[in-house]
Design an enzyme around this catalytic site. Structure first.
Site, PDB file in Angstrom:
ATOM      1  N   LYS A 266     -51.866-130.496 -28.660  1.00 16.41           N
ATOM      2  CA  LYS A 266     -53.307-130.263 -28.519  1.00 16.41           C
ATOM      3  C   LYS A 266     -54.108-131.229 -29.395  1.00 16.41           C
ATOM      4  O   LYS A 266     -55.157-131.740 -28.986  1.00 16.41           O
ATOM      5  CB  LYS A 266     -53.636-128.805 -28.846  1.00 16.41           C
ATOM      6  CG  LYS A 266     -53.121-127.858 -27.762  1.00 16.41           C
ATOM      7  CD  LYS A 266     -53.144-126.400 -28.177  1.00 16.41           C
ATOM      8  CE  LYS A 266     -52.614-125.524 -27.043  1.00 16.41           C
ATOM      9  NZ  LYS A 266     -52.329-124.150 -27.487  1.00 16.41           N
TER      10      LYS A 266
ATOM     11  N   ASP B 119     -46.579-127.515 -30.071  1.00 18.94           N
ATOM     12  CA  ASP B 119     -47.694-127.113 -29.206  1.00 18.94           C
ATOM     13  C   ASP B 119     -49.017-127.536 -29.844  1.00 18.94           C
ATOM     14  O   ASP B 119     -49.914-128.062 -29.175  1.00 18.94           O
ATOM     15  CB  ASP B 119     -47.641-125.594 -28.991  1.00 18.94           C
ATOM     16  CG  ASP B 119     -48.854-125.075 -28.240  1.00 18.94           C
ATOM     17  OD1 ASP B 119     -48.983-125.387 -27.048  1.00 18.94           O
ATOM     18  OD2 ASP B 119     -49.680-124.363 -28.856  1.00 18.94           O
TER      19      ASP B 119
END
Ligand SMILES: NC(=O)c1ccc[n+]([C@@H]2O[C@H](COP(=O)([O-])OP(=O)(O)OC[C@H]3O[C@@H](n4cnc5c(N)ncnc54)[C@H](OP(=O)(O)O)[C@@H]3O)[C@@H](O)[C@H]2O)c1
Ligand SMILES: *[C@@H]1O[C@H](CO)[C@@H](O)[C@H](O)[C@H]1NC(C)=O
Ligand SMILES: *[C@@H]1O[C@H](CO)[C@@H](O)[C@H](O)[C@H]1NC(C)=O
Ligand SMILES: *[C@@H]1O[C@H](CO)[C@@H](O)[C@H](O)[C@H]1NC(C)=O
Length: 379
Positions: free
Chosen positions: A235, A231
């Site tokens: 980003k 995750d």
């Protein structure tokens, strides 16, 4: 904002769960006389509801029942044509598709939608952090004549002003030296608790913290999906690509073919790699508590805490995610609570003291706000 009726912005929302539902509520809460948005399409993975602009959704209570009663099947391939058709019928109209899914299938359609003149707004990180060719296709579509816009503010930090802040810095000619932050709400929650700044705080074992975080719904059903660091890597990919795309001069940052190119430290103990069951994973995690205790002790001896951070080091040309140590007086140690995100921008202008953005980086209300903020850019 000009409230002229033929400046309608038609909205299609793909994915009407928590964030999607909250977004409908926020859109309908805008003063009617000034509200340019007309919700004409709602979809889950199974069903869809189509309405004409004249019969757009206006009832913030009743829409759910209307949606549930719809007999239309969801067919992703139809959405673009439906909205583009409505745009063609009304002068000055625009349309935007909000993707509130975490589906790759939906993300793959962005280039087609944008080429049709539709804009796309989304908190879904997949399209912008996956294969570079998808990203290039989106860029090409939006650069083409009549192409729609792509709005990606809420992909990093949900409603926090991260992408927009970065765009304004770069657009105005500031030079970004380094972006560093706690980008995962789950990792934030885990390490704020496991490695607190105060020396009087309890010192729980790692497996217990993960277990409690999972019970409270802070982790994915399978905690390995958070502990793998992907995750954060996604980003960072979005930030690094944005820096590369918008910097006034060439940077040393690597060309990321996908988020898999980010140097990412996984916190999954090697013997637990690939376990299919989340329950089994949590059950076996205590066997590795000693390793995490040791890391925490080493850090504490140096007056430091552990945080799982992401770094886009523009000067060094490095993009990486992993466990790092920070002094107990550092903002990453002192100012985070719950599942907060924090992002520090070190730039030529913000030097020697960085610009810091901090706050809730997840949750339906703030994520929907981030998306609605993007939609307002179309007005
Ligand atoms: N939660 C937060 O605070 C937060 C913060 C920042 C960003 N985000 C991002 O927001 C997005 C949504 O998150 P999530 O975890 O809730 O996603 P999710 O559960 O996978 O998706 C939820 C919704 O998307 C629909 N959906 C899935 N695949 C679809 C398809 N192929 N076609 C049409 N609809 C489809 C689902 O329909 P069904 O109901 O029929 O399954 C459901 O309504 C993600 O990209 C996430 O990363 C979330
Ligand atoms: C939208 O996002 C929220 C937050 O991630 C999620 O809980 C919800 O299921 C997503 N899907 C829809 C359709 O809203
Ligand atoms: C960690 O979480 C536990 C259980 O929720 C709580 O009792 C404890 O106070 C927390 N510690 C810190 C430092 O946040
Ligand atoms: C986000 O969107 C802007 C266009 O508004 C674009 O310039 C930027 O490169 C995008 N970043 C990513 C990685 O999606």
């Amino acid at each position: 904002m000009s409230p002229s009726q033929n400046k309608d912005i038609l909205v299609g929302i793909v994915g009407v769960g928590l964030v999607g539902g909250e977004l409908v509520k926020q859109i309908l809460s805008i003063n009617k006389a000034k509200n340019p948005f007309k919700i004409v399409l709602l979809s889950s993975s199974r069903k869809a509801l189509y309405t004409s602009p004249e019969n757009a959704i206006t009832d913030s209570e009743g829409w759910k029942a209307k949606f549930d009663a719809s007999a239309e099947k969801a067919e992703l391939s139809k959405f673009g044509g439906y909205l583009a058709g409505l745009v063609a019928q009304g002068k000055g109209r625009k349309a935007v598709i909000v993707d509130n899914t975490s589906s790759e299938d939906v993300a793959r359609l962005y280039p087609e939608w944008i080429a049709q003149g539709l804009s796309v707004a989304t908190p879904n990180k997949k399209a912008f952090s996956g294969e570079k060719k998808t990203w290039d296709a989106i860029l090409a579509a939006s650069d083409s004549e009549g192409g729609g816009r792509w709005l990606n503010e809420s992909t990093v930090g949900a409603g926090l002003p991260v992408i927009n802040t970065l765009k304004e810095m770069l657009g105005s000619g500031d030079k970004v030296k380094k972006i560093e932050g706690v980008f995962s709400g789950t990792m934030s929650y885990i390490f704020n608790n496991f490695s607190a700044a105060s020396s009087d705080a309890p010192k729980p074992v790692f497996s217990e913290v993960v277990k409690v975080a999972r019970e409270k719904g802070y982790t994915e059903p399978h905690p390995a999906d958070d502990l793998n660091g992907f995750d954060v890597a996604r980003k960072l990919t979005i930030l690094a690509r944005t820096v590369s795309a918008l910097s006034h001069s060439q940077t040393k940052l690597p060309e990321l073919e996908s988020f898999l190119d980010v140097q990412t430290q996984s916190l999954i103990p090697a013997p637990l790699e690939g376990l299919a069951s989340g329950d089994e994973f949590v059950g076996k995690l205590p066997g590795f508590d000693e390793e995490f205790n040791k890391l925490r002790e080493e850090a504490a001896k140096e007056g430091q805490v552990l945080r799982f951070v992401g770094v886009v080091d523009v000067e060094a040309g490095v993009v990486k995610a992993g466990l790092e140590k920070y002094p107990v007086t550092h903002p990453f140690a002192t100012s985070l609570g719950g599942s907060d995100n924090i992002i520090m921008f070190h730039t030529e202008r913000y030097s020697p003291r960085p610009l810091i953005v901090q706050g809730a980086g997840a949750g339906a209300a703030v994520t929907a706000m981030g998306v609605l903020g993007d939609l307002l850019k179309l007005v």
